[in-house]
Scaffold this active site. Structure first.
Site, PDB file in Angstrom:
ATOM      1  N   HIS A 108     -15.666  -9.044   0.076  1.00  0.00           N
ATOM      2  CA  HIS A 108     -14.690 -10.024   0.539  1.00  0.00           C
ATOM      3  C   HIS A 108     -14.895 -11.371  -0.147  1.00  0.00           C
ATOM      4  CE1 HIS A 108     -13.191 -13.160   3.325  1.00  0.00           C
ATOM      5  NE2 HIS A 108     -12.165 -12.340   3.424  1.00  0.00           N
ATOM      6  N   CYS A 151       8.764 -39.605 -14.337  1.00  0.00           N
ATOM      7  CA  CYS A 151       7.421 -40.100 -14.640  1.00  0.00           C
ATOM      8  C   CYS A 151       6.591 -40.287 -13.371  1.00  0.00           C
ATOM      9  CB  CYS A 151       7.490 -41.396 -15.434  1.00  0.00           C
ATOM     10  SG  CYS A 151       8.334 -42.717 -14.573  1.00  0.00           S
ATOM     11  N   GLY A 188      11.427 -42.382 -11.132  1.00  0.00           N
ATOM     12  CA  GLY A 188      10.138 -42.771 -10.579  1.00  0.00           C
ATOM     13  C   GLY A 188      10.063 -42.152  -9.199  1.00  0.00           C
ATOM     14  N   THR A 189       9.635 -40.896  -9.155  1.00  0.00           N
ATOM     15  CA  THR A 189       9.783 -40.156  -7.893  1.00  0.00           C
ATOM     16  C   THR A 189       8.754 -40.553  -6.843  1.00  0.00           C
ATOM     17  OG1 THR A 189       8.637 -38.362  -9.016  1.00  0.00           O
ATOM     18  CG2 THR A 189      11.022 -38.154  -8.761  1.00  0.00           C
ATOM     19  N   ASN A 190       7.715 -41.304  -7.223  1.00  0.00           N
ATOM     20  CA  ASN A 190       6.835 -41.813  -6.164  1.00  0.00           C
ATOM     21  C   ASN A 190       7.612 -42.790  -5.288  1.00  0.00           C
ATOM     22  OD1 ASN A 190       4.904 -40.384  -7.521  1.00  0.00           O
ATOM     23  ND2 ASN A 190       3.926 -42.173  -8.427  1.00  0.00           N
ATOM     24  N   SER A 247      14.627 -42.695 -16.127  1.00  0.00           N
ATOM     25  CA  SER A 247      13.393 -41.973 -15.828  1.00  0.00           C
ATOM     26  C   SER A 247      13.194 -42.044 -14.312  1.00  0.00           C
ATOM     27  CB  SER A 247      12.215 -42.607 -16.560  1.00  0.00           C
ATOM     28  OG  SER A 247      11.035 -41.928 -16.213  1.00  0.00           O
ATOM     29  N   TYR A 256      13.038 -34.289 -20.179  1.00  0.00           N
ATOM     30  CA  TYR A 256      11.583 -34.193 -20.271  1.00  0.00           C
ATOM     31  C   TYR A 256      10.921 -34.495 -18.935  1.00  0.00           C
ATOM     32  CZ  TYR A 256      11.411 -39.308 -20.310  1.00  0.00           C
ATOM     33  OH  TYR A 256      11.526 -40.617 -19.962  1.00  0.00           O
ATOM     34  N   GLY A 304      -8.481  -7.389   3.934  1.00  0.00           N
ATOM     35  CA  GLY A 304      -9.275  -7.401   5.155  1.00  0.00           C
ATOM     36  C   GLY A 304      -8.587  -7.987   6.367  1.00  0.00           C
ATOM     37  N   ARG A 317      -3.268  -1.373  -6.493  1.00  0.00           N
ATOM     38  CA  ARG A 317      -2.433  -2.575  -6.467  1.00  0.00           C
ATOM     39  C   ARG A 317      -2.818  -3.432  -7.669  1.00  0.00           C
ATOM     40  NH1 ARG A 317      -5.674  -4.637  -1.234  1.00  0.00           N
ATOM     41  NH2 ARG A 317      -7.656  -4.922  -2.268  1.00  0.00           N
ATOM     42  N   MET A 324      -6.029  -6.820   8.211  1.00  0.00           N
ATOM     43  CA  MET A 324      -5.709  -5.903   9.300  1.00  0.00           C
ATOM     44  C   MET A 324      -6.534  -4.631   9.177  1.00  0.00           C
ATOM     45  SD  MET A 324      -1.733  -6.622   9.897  1.00  0.00           S
ATOM     46  CE  MET A 324      -1.322  -7.051   8.244  1.00  0.00           C
ATOM     47  N   ARG A 384      -3.345   3.091   8.437  1.00  0.00           N
ATOM     48  CA  ARG A 384      -3.627   1.922   7.596  1.00  0.00           C
ATOM     49  C   ARG A 384      -2.466   0.939   7.619  1.00  0.00           C
ATOM     50  NH1 ARG A 384      -4.718   4.572   1.820  1.00  0.00           N
ATOM     51  NH2 ARG A 384      -5.991   2.700   1.579  1.00  0.00           N
ATOM     52  N   GLU A 437      14.551 -45.262  -9.074  1.00  0.00           N
ATOM     53  CA  GLU A 437      13.519 -45.073  -8.054  1.00  0.00           C
ATOM     54  C   GLU A 437      13.888 -45.674  -6.716  1.00  0.00           C
ATOM     55  OE1 GLU A 437       9.888 -46.902  -9.382  1.00  0.00           O
ATOM     56  OE2 GLU A 437      10.954 -48.444 -10.485  1.00  0.00           O
ATOM     57  N   LYS A 448       0.834  -1.201   0.000  1.00  0.00           N
ATOM     58  CA  LYS A 448       0.000   0.000   0.000  1.00  0.00           C
ATOM     59  C   LYS A 448       0.868   1.249   0.000  1.00  0.00           C
ATOM     60  CE  LYS A 448      -3.798  -0.588   2.374  1.00  0.00           C
ATOM     61  NZ  LYS A 448      -4.411  -0.836   3.687  1.00  0.00           N
TER      62      LYS A 448
HETATM   63  P1  ADP Z   1      -7.709  -2.374   3.462  1.00  0.00           P
HETATM   64  O1  ADP Z   1      -6.270  -2.742   3.533  1.00  0.00           O
HETATM   65  O2  ADP Z   1      -8.570  -3.282   4.246  1.00  0.00           O
HETATM   66  O3  ADP Z   1      -8.147  -2.144   2.080  1.00  0.00           O
HETATM   67  P2  ADP Z   1      -7.493   0.468   3.748  1.00  0.00           P
HETATM   68  O4  ADP Z   1      -6.354   0.973   4.517  1.00  0.00           O
HETATM   69  O5  ADP Z   1      -7.362   0.531   2.295  1.00  0.00           O
HETATM   70  O6  ADP Z   1      -7.831  -0.988   4.238  1.00  0.00           O
HETATM   71  O7  ADP Z   1      -8.704   1.341   4.244  1.00  0.00           O
HETATM   72  C1  ADP Z   1     -10.008   0.966   4.414  1.00  0.00           C
HETATM   73  C2  ADP Z   1     -10.921   1.973   3.754  1.00  0.00           C
HETATM   74  O8  ADP Z   1     -10.678   3.279   4.210  1.00  0.00           O
HETATM   75  C3  ADP Z   1     -10.735   2.027   2.253  1.00  0.00           C
HETATM   76  O9  ADP Z   1     -11.981   2.144   1.650  1.00  0.00           O
HETATM   77  C4  ADP Z   1      -9.934   3.254   2.048  1.00  0.00           C
HETATM   78  O10 ADP Z   1     -10.139   3.820   0.794  1.00  0.00           O
HETATM   79  C5  ADP Z   1     -10.435   4.155   3.166  1.00  0.00           C
HETATM   80  N1  ADP Z   1      -9.411   5.118   3.547  1.00  0.00           N
HETATM   81  C6  ADP Z   1      -8.193   4.841   4.003  1.00  0.00           C
HETATM   82  N2  ADP Z   1      -7.478   5.965   4.232  1.00  0.00           N
HETATM   83  C7  ADP Z   1      -8.293   6.984   3.880  1.00  0.00           C
HETATM   84  C8  ADP Z   1      -8.114   8.408   3.866  1.00  0.00           C
HETATM   85  N3  ADP Z   1      -6.965   8.963   4.228  1.00  0.00           N
HETATM   86  N4  ADP Z   1      -9.139   9.152   3.455  1.00  0.00           N
HETATM   87  C9  ADP Z   1     -10.305   8.567   3.079  1.00  0.00           C
HETATM   88  N5  ADP Z   1     -10.533   7.256   3.063  1.00  0.00           N
HETATM   89  C10 ADP Z   1      -9.524   6.460   3.465  1.00  0.00           C
HETATM   90 MG    MG Z   2      -7.859  -0.805   0.806  1.00  0.00          MG
HETATM   91 MG    MG Z   3       7.836 -47.238  -9.129  1.00  0.00          MG
END
Ligand code: ADP
Ligand code: MG
Ligand code: MG
Length: 920
Positions: A468, A859, A794-796, A792, A879, A105, A346, A107, A96, A773, A26
């Site tokens: 999610h 094989c 025979g890795t089993n 060849s 191969y 999701g 990302r 952290m 963040r 083997e 991030k």
């Molecule tokens: P995650 O890693 O779970 O995606 P984020 O850090 O991206 O968590 O943040 C969760 C939500 O908060 C996201 O929708 C993000 O766009 C929003 N958010 C994070 N920082 C800011 C900010 N500085 N201003 C407005 N929205 C934010």
């Molecule tokens: Mg995010």
């Molecule tokens: Mg064999």
């Protein structure tokens, strides 16, 4: 002094995309977006090294960190023209987390930090927007209470205490949505939340913004070792030492009214790969509102109508990002009073279908090279292209007869049929007993990951294409229908109601993840496009876009790979399938499978139970024409490609009946007594058949078996050759540990070959080789290569004998072994490079020292495993051989191994056959 904090803002950043290890994904991408001129709110990242320090030093920070944070905060303040904690002109920030690899999701982020009563007052003066201020404030107190002060429930049946308060408030006020609450309600909530915090923790809510900030930083670092994060890391092999970074960023507000909003988008369709802007947004909303599934977001195409100015700007950014990153990206954005801000980008997760389409399209758009396209497709993803889809007729008739229950979002393509379960632990438990399940949830959360993994398909009632459930399903390659709002799911009674029908736990349903349809009962599936073109030949490639993409990828793979790909097949139809998938030969034809065919098991049993050589020869004579016919079929199917045929391998008792009635029947057929048959079968009993009378030992004690098999092979070769088809048989002797064993068998094979050539007045090429083997075979490979023309692996068996582990008895300790990381993966799935691999290297080096052109293949089961294929490439095998359906995967894996070995423009990283990296 070491630098721990990296600033971004005002069009310039100290970090960049390549610094993911230090700044997390991030942070590195926020820096990169800043540098390429996109509108990113200013902020700074605290590096992952601080996380490492934190855990190495009893959860404390490096001494210089405080000063660096203070300095960076100053820069942010000046960039934003506001001050942290200043009641007149306050700066609010988000805190963040962000690890190197994205962990959706895992952290928790805290928004609106820096808020307290005085700041709120100041902010009201500044904006004149009561509702916005108290909405932001109550969100902050809730997030801080959950994440930092630990009020978030740990058990899945508990409800967030703040949600209880909100629900109560809404009831009081007679409203349904959070958005219907007014400024005074929000203000009340702040007070009630703080009171709840005081009751639960015994402490007042921290009012000092700096104290809030450090509390949040500590919580982010602390969350690196929470259960959810640990489970996710295990599942995706993310090393613990990587750590997380913390990003502190000035807030922009999507909740300032109807000209503000927030959204998430992919620069292309993450499910189909289509080149279209693909995402969702909500006006007057903040942060996770879009993905939380509590309000149903609008498709991004709506924004084009409702706010063309912002939409155009976003669409430009979409192209800028794709040009810059040369990949499909996943972005988060916020609109504050008509102004657009980018908050995250990302590389976007995608389905196998999308991965392939995007890779192929981007080569066409000249954004990436074919080598990069190959590097972006995981070999196992090809599996999804080969997987069945619903039989359209069956599905139509199911729909016609009223079995269509609902339609949701087509979040994860493919077809899945299974029994409904309503929570993740049930999904796991049912799967363990061999059931196919569809995990059905109102919405999913990271706690559900293991259950999602166990399910054939995932169905949710809430949430969009970026929820999610959708995200994780696509990553796992699972079928998923999301946001199916007509489902009324009742966790308590394990039922759901839809269209007035009650569906109970255990009922069958079918999901079409390509269309979003949910169908009652089972629906038959049919072969994928690729199979219909290649195997059934029932579809014209012209009408098969998915097949066309597959074909391009295979064409590029073949251009770059060095390893040849063969297949393990012992029937002509299997061989033909494999050739259709691109097999270049047969690496293992198991002759014993042929003995189970029609009419063959009888003479086979007679042969085994014979008392004298004469009797045995009589039985073998009956088998000869049958085997010859089998081999003719195989040679014809392979049409000149090399075919490796292994002489009989398994212990003989596997062929004889063990039940009395069958033994009586056999006695009758053989014209002998039941007692005699019974007694012969008993005498074949072994304590440890895996190490018993099998492999070349059979052919040495009963040379007439090898003789018959050789004759069948060579006569078939002569006959097929006479029909104008080229043949290239390779006779392979199994389980050789001593060169004398091989020499004994080789003599028979070569004598019979000469006899057949003379009898038939023809000549054909053939090779005699061996399987490696057992460890002694590998250790004496130089002696063995004096006789063998090819090896060849025979890795089993080689894995069994090297580890001293019987594969059939290993489950009860190998599974825990892998969990305890004694072996990184099941060594019968992914080659044990350090142990078994070392023996392979020794065998190749010794073998080629006496026979430089020694042909080497594999094989065993590992021949179809991408990581093992990479190893086979690295140790310079010729191969790999795998089952027909894994041939495409092996072709791609071999190409990727070759490309990794030979970076663009460069020369080979290391000399062939030399030390290869001990990757785990
Ligand atoms: P995650 O890693 O779970 O995606 P984020 O850090 O991206 O968590 O943040 C969760 C939500 O908060 C996201 O929708 C993000 O766009 C929003 N958010 C994070 N920082 C800011 C900010 N500085 N201003 C407005 N929205 C934010
Ligand atoms: Mg995010
Ligand atoms: Mg064999």
């Amino acid at each position: 002094m070491k630098k721990y904090v990296y600033f971004f803002g005002r069009g310039k950043a100290e970090g960049k995309a390549e610094m993911k290890g230090l700044l997390g994904g991030k942070g590195a991408n926020l820096a990169e977006m800043t540098n390429i001129g996109l509108p990113v709110p200013a902020g700074f990242s605290i590096s992952t090294e601080v996380c490492t320090h934190f855990y190495a030093n009893k959860k404390t920070y490096p001494r210089s960190l405080n000063a660096e944070v203070v300095a960076a905060l100053k820069k942010v303040e000046s960039a934003m023209g506001a001050k942290f904690g200043d009641p007149k002109n306050p700066l609010l920030v988000s805190v963040r987390s962000g690890a190197r690899a994205s962990m959706p999701g895992m952290m928790d982020t805290i928004l609106n930090l820096g808020m307290n009563d005085t700041v709120a007052g100041g902010l009201i003066k500044k904006t004149g927007n009561h509702r916005f201020v108290f909405d932001s404030y109550r969100r902050f107190v809730q997030m801080y209470g959950d994440v930092v002060l630990g009020l978030k429930p740990v058990h899945k049946d508990e409800i967030d205490p703040f949600e209880i308060i909100i629900e109560k408030k809404k009831k009081e006020r007679g409203v349904h949505l959070d958005t219907e609450l007014n400024a005074d309600d929000m203000k009340d909530l702040v007070g009630l939340f703080k009171k709840a915090i005081k009751e639960k923790t015994g402490h007042d809510f921290p009012e000092d913004p700096l104290k809030q900030l450090w509390g949040a930083i500590g919580a982010v670092f602390g969350s690196w070792s929470n259960d959810r994060a640990i489970a996710y890391r295990k599942m995706y092999d993310i090393p613990e030492v990587w750590g997380t970074a913390v990003n502190i960023q000035s807030m922009v507000f999507g909740n300032m009214g109807e000209t503000s909003g927030t959204g998430v988008a992919f620069t292309r369709n993450a499910a189909s790969g289509d080149d279209m802007f693909y995402g969702e947004y909500l006006m007057n909303a903040q942060g996770e509102d879009v993905v939380a599934g509590t309000r149903t977001p609008l498709p991004i195409s709506d924004l084009a109508e409702k706010n063309p100015v912002i939409y155009k700007q976003l669409d430009r950014i979409r192209h800028t990002l794709e040009k810059h990153y040369r990949d499909m990206m996943d972005v988060e954005f916020t609109i504050q009073e008509g102004k657009l801000y980018m908050l995250q980008c990302r590389v976007g997760k995608r389905t196998a279908f999308a991965a392939i389409k995007i890779a192929v399209d981007m080569v066409g758009e000249k954004l990436i090279s074919d080598r990069e396209a190959l590097a972006r497709i995981e070999p196992d993803q090809l599996n999804q292209l080969l997987r069945p889809v619903f039989d359209l007729k069956e599905k139509e008739s199911a729909v016609k007869s009223g079995r269509l229950l609902a339609k949701g979002l087509n979040a994860g393509p493919g077809a899945a049929t299974g029994r409904v379960v309503f929570n993740a632990p049930d999904a796991e438990a049912w799967k363990k007993r061999g059931e196919l399940v569809i995990l059905t949830r109102i919405e999913t959360s990271p706690e559900d990951i293991k259950g999602m993994d166990a399910a054939e398909g995932i169905l949710t009632a809430r949430g969009g294409m970026t929820s999610h459930a959708a995200l994780v399903a696509r990553q796992m390659g699972k079928v998923c229908v999301a946001g199916c709002s007509s489902l009324e799911i009742d966790y308590a009674t394990h039922t759901m109601t839809v269209k007035g029908k009650k569906i109970r736990e255990g009922d069958w349903i079918s999901l079409d993840g390509t269309t979003g349809e949910v169908i009652e009962g089972k629906v038959a599936t049919r072969p994928s496009e690729v199979l219909r073109v290649l195997v059934d030949k029932s579809l014209d490639p012209k009408d098969a876009p998915v097949y066309q993409q597959y074909a391009r990828i295979m064409q590029w793979a073949d251009k770059h790979r060095r390893l040849k790909i063969r297949t393990n097949a012992d029937q002509p139809d299997q061989a033909l399938n494999a050739v259709a998938f691109g097999a270049e030969g047969i690496g293992l034809c198991r002759t014993e499978h042929m003995f189970f065919g029609e009419g063959k098991i009888g003479p086979m049993r007679e042969m085994i139970l014979a008392d004298t050589v004469e009797d045995r020869k009589r039985a073998l004579a009956k088998l000869l024409p049958l085997q010859r016919k089998d081999f003719e079929g195989i040679f014809e199917a392979m049409n000149g490609r090399p075919v490796t045929i292994r002489t009989i391998d398994p212990p003989l008792h596997e062929f004889v009946p063990h039940e009395e009635p069958a033994q009586r029947e056999l006695a009758r057929q053989m014209g002998t007594t039941y007692e005699k048959v019974h007694q012969r079968v008993e005498s074949l009993h072994e304590f440890n058949p895996m190490l018993g009378f099998r492999g070349c030992r059979l052919g040495i004690i009963f040379p007439e078996i090898t003789e018959m098999q050789s004759r069948a092979i060579f006569e078939a070769a002569a006959n097929v050759k006479a029909r104008g088809i080229a043949v290239e048989p390779e006779i392979m002797i199994p389980l050789v540990g001593n060169v004398k064993e091989l020499a004994h068998q080789e003599k028979i094979v070569r004598r019979v070959a000469a006899e057949v050539m003379k009898e038939k007045g023809t000549k054909f090429k053939y090779l005699v080789g061996t399987m490696i083997e057992i460890p002694r075979g590998a250790l004496t490979a130089d002696e063995i290569a004096g006789v063998a023309e090819f090896f060849s692996f025979g890795t089993n068996d080689l894995t069994q004998t090297t580890l001293g582990v019987s594969r059939d008895d290993a489950a009860r300790f190998l599974i825990p072994y892998v969990e305890m990381e004694i072996y990184p993966k099941d060594p019968f799935e992914a080659l044990d490079r350090i142990g078994v691999g070392e023996l392979m290297k020794i065998a190749i080096a010794k073998g080629r020292s006496v026979r430089p052109d020694l042909k080497v293949g594999i094989c065993g089961e590992h021949g179809g495993d991408p990581s093992s294929i990479e190893f086979c490439h690295q140790i310079n095998q010729n191969y790999v051989s795998c089952s027909p359906f894994r041939v495409p995967i092996a072709r791609l894996a071999a190409a990727r191994a070759a490309l990794a070995d030979k970076p663009a423009g460069g020369t080979r990283k290391k000399a062939a056959g030399k030390k290869s990296p001990r990757k785990r």
